[in-house]
Enzyme design. Structure first.
Site, PDB file in Angstrom:
ATOM      1  N   GLU A   1       0.809  -1.221   0.000  1.00  0.00           N
ATOM      2  CA  GLU A   1       0.000   0.000   0.000  1.00  0.00           C
ATOM      3  C   GLU A   1       0.847   1.278   0.000  1.00  0.00           C
ATOM      4  O   GLU A   1       0.789   2.078   0.944  1.00  0.00           O
ATOM      5  CB  GLU A   1      -0.980  -0.019   1.180  1.00  0.00           C
ATOM      6  CG  GLU A   1      -1.965  -1.186   1.071  1.00  0.00           C
ATOM      7  CD  GLU A   1      -3.036  -1.210   2.145  1.00  0.00           C
ATOM      8  OE1 GLU A   1      -2.898  -0.474   3.148  1.00  0.00           O
ATOM      9  OE2 GLU A   1      -4.009  -1.971   1.979  1.00  0.00           O
TER      10      GLU A   1
ATOM     11  N   GLU B   1      -5.844  -8.481  -0.478  1.00  0.00           N
ATOM     12  CA  GLU B   1      -6.508  -8.136   0.786  1.00  0.00           C
ATOM     13  C   GLU B   1      -7.976  -7.905   0.451  1.00  0.00           C
ATOM     14  O   GLU B   1      -8.421  -6.776   0.291  1.00  0.00           O
ATOM     15  CB  GLU B   1      -5.860  -6.922   1.458  1.00  0.00           C
ATOM     16  CG  GLU B   1      -4.474  -7.193   2.025  1.00  0.00           C
ATOM     17  CD  GLU B   1      -3.956  -6.073   2.922  1.00  0.00           C
ATOM     18  OE1 GLU B   1      -4.780  -5.289   3.453  1.00  0.00           O
ATOM     19  OE2 GLU B   1      -2.726  -5.986   3.103  1.00  0.00           O
TER      20      GLU B   1
END
EC number: 3.2.1.76
Length: 634
Positions: free
Chosen positions: A172, A289
């Site tokens: 991320e 995710e």
């Protein structure tokens, strides 16, 4: 409980609600059913430079044993943040940068021991050495580190194994969680090129993807979109060539409590990617995710029980039935991972985003840890029975066909082993799920009609069933008054309901048709497994080992890699105090490759051996025995 289940099986259809009809045709395979869901992940807590204390803790070792014990490789990958913080670095005069891989070696060995692959994020800064990827010297040093690391593990585990690893970028990047590393957008692209070239030097067969982030529409998520632009037509920092390889695109889209929202967001992102970068239309897509809700530590009651398990199955079914079955979709979807391999903590043993419930039992001397298998982990074993080809299956109510965005859904598959028609099988998995909502006082009538089953040798079927009354350690814990430190007997009672309720094998009806009527609570899961008798009994159980829990209690873990058959009823576990005469341990049927032995007598020192029993009560060979010496009482 067996009386209750018999009554449940015989329950008449409710008159107040028209039944859901689930039809499955075992003679109509549609497409390959690839197990794209066999992944989990976790992140060590702050401070990340002490990640070894979490990754290598005894609690995590137990957790990984449970994850690796899902039958038939039901979970294959664990994706981990901050792995490179397990390495230490020092600069010595005349020798340059020196690295110590001791902790990373130990952690990867632990994954190997449990037959798990790392989702290897190239994330972290050994001893805080790397601080700025706009610094060209550090970019070159990072490339050398990645190459050294990859060559080390190729030498340690073999190229065949390491080439299965999903190497990935820093997690991320648009969230800017870089600890003390300065990472501009250009620095991130430099970092990516260093990762790519470092891996390529070790072997061109190693794959690298990214960026593992949200891909919000432009102008948001600048690092995500910049990476795609760089890989499509940017300049490689090292070679000067135009474009850099991108072996897969990883994105993170969670559900905000909704199942279908995950797929809808994925489709929107991939549509934008393909519009802006048509060269990536065939690039594999990972949502690594893909959780129903953000915030792993946020306690939610639905995360504790079958509600979560059924929701995970529903999300997977939506992808298979609405994406893979959609011939107009050009998305090459390869992996869906739930980020749920964390360790829960007091006072929320069950209700965090985890696969196991952790109890830190501090009233023993010394204190010890116990894990319980949550239904969301158990269901991965049921999902592992789905393989081969997807079958035609349809859910309807009052004549109206329903898609997978409804309360009742189904996935069905058939398996034709090469060269042996005698081991044909079909699996039907029905779920009832209202996403994160449970309806404890409401059941819905469901009729399953399975047809097209060909005649076969000793054709039998079994039924496995989970709901929050019969298959929920969390419900059992609540009924006990939620003890902080459960007793050995209380743990035994909770473990009694870890597995699905199993209906023993029975002959499949003649004419290749089966009809079942059930009243299913919401949530619940019902699996029907049909098998012809394989020509040979099960193969040998391997890798048997014993792990200590506390005095009078141990864990046995083994592997089914050589067992071969999936038509397994249970594992027989035998114990001998002297290592001479063995006697079976009385337990409920279970095909999970892990067993907690906690007898009333607290006598556990001795020898153990395990063998598989198939649906026809044929035993396989015993494992090699393992001897255990109990932890002394204090």
């Amino acid at each position: 409980m067996l009386t209750f289940f018999a009554a449940f099986l015989a329950a008449p259809l409710a008159l107040a609600e028209s039944p859901y009809l689930v039809r499955v045709d075992a003679a109509r395979p549609l497409r390959p059913l690839l197990p794209f869901w066999r992944s989990t992940g976790f992140c060590p807590p702050l401070p990340h430079d002490q990640a070894d204390q979490y990754d290598l803790s005894w609690d995590q070792q137990l957790n990984l044993a449970y994850i690796g014990a899902v039958p038939h490789s039901g979970i294959e990958q664990v994706r981990i943040h901050w792995l490179l913080d397990l390495i230490t670095a020092r600069k010595s005069p005349g020798q340059g940068l020196m690295y110590n891989f001791t902790h990373l070696d130990a952690f990867l060995d632990l994954l190997m021991e449990n037959q798990l692959l790392p989702g290897f994020e190239l994330m972290g800064s050994p001893s805080g050495y790397f601080t700025d990827f706009d610094d060209k010297q550090q970019v070159f040093e990072w490339k050398d580190l990645v190459s050294l690391l990859a060559r080390r593990y190729i030498g340690r585990y073999g190229l065949t194994h390491v080439s299965k690893w999903n190497f990935e970028t820093w997690n991320e990047p648009d969230h800017h969680d870089f600890d003390n590393v300065s990472m501009t957008t250009q620095g991130f692209l430099n970092y990516y090129d260093a990762c790519s070239e470092g891996l390529r030097i070790a072997s061109p067969t190693l794959k690298l993807g990214g960026p593992g982030d949200s891909f919000h529409p432009l102008p948001r998520s600048p690092m995500c979109w910049s990476l795609l632009g760089h890989c499509a037509n940017g300049t490689n920092f090292f070679t000067g060539e135009v474009g850099v390889r991108l072996d897969y695109i990883s994105l993170h889209k969670k559900g905000a409590g909704s199942s279908i929202a995950i797929l809808e967001q994925e489709m929107a992102v991939v549509e934008q990617v393909q519009q802006l970068f048509p060269e990536f239309k065939d690039t594999p897509i990972y949502n690594d995710e893909a959780d129903p809700l953000v915030g792993w530590s946020l306690p939610q009651p639905w995360r504790a029980d079958v509600t979560y398990a059924a929701l995970v199955v529903k999300v997977i079914a939506q992808h298979q039935n609405l994406l893979f079955a959609n011939s107009s979709s050009s998305m090459r979807y390869v992996l869906l991972s739930n980020d749920n391999a964390f360790l829960s903590y007091h006072p929320y043993p069950f209700s965090q985003r985890t696969l196991t419930a952790r109890f830190q039992v501090n009233n023993t001397h010394p204190p010890h840890v116990q894990l319980l298998r949550k239904p969301v982990l158990t269901v991965m074993g049921l999902m592992a029975l789905l393989d081969g080809e997807q079958l035609w299956a349809e859910v309807s109510k009052a004549g109206a066909v329903l898609d997978s965005n409804h309360t009742v859904g189904v996935l069905a598959s058939t398996h034709h082993p090469e060269g042996s028609a005698a081991a044909w099988s079909t699996t039907v998995l029905i779920y009832t799920s209202d996403d994160t909502h449970a309806h404890p006082n409401h059941s819905i009538p469901v009729t399953l009609r399975l047809r097209g089953v060909p005649p076969g040798l000793d054709l039998v079927y079994i039924v496995l069933y989970l709901d929050n009354q019969l298959s929920s350690p969390y419900s059992a814990w609540q009924h006990m008054g939620q003890p902080v430190f459960p007793s050995a007997e209380q743990f035994r009672r909770m473990r009694m309901v870890e597995d699905p309720v199993a209906e023993a094998p029975r002959p499949f009806p003649a004419r290749g048709r089966l009809t079942l009527h059930r009243k299913l609570p919401v949530p619940s899961l019902l699996l029907v497994h049909v098998c012809t008798r394989p020509l040979k009994p099960p193969g040998q159980v391997s890798r048997l080992r014993a792990l200590p829990l506390t005095h009078g209690q141990l864990i046995l873990v083994w592997s089914d890699e050589r067992v071969g058959s999936k038509c397994l009823w249970t594992y027989e576990i035998q114990f001998s105090q002297k290592g001479e005469e063995y006697a079976p341990i009385n337990r409920r049927p279970s095909t999970f490759n892990l067993f907690v032995f906690s007898p009333d007598t607290a006598v556990v020192s001795g020898s153990y051996r395990v063998r598989a029993l198939d649906y026809w009560a044929r035993p396989g060979p015993f494992s090699d025995p393992v001897t255990y010496l109990d932890v002394p009482a204090s």
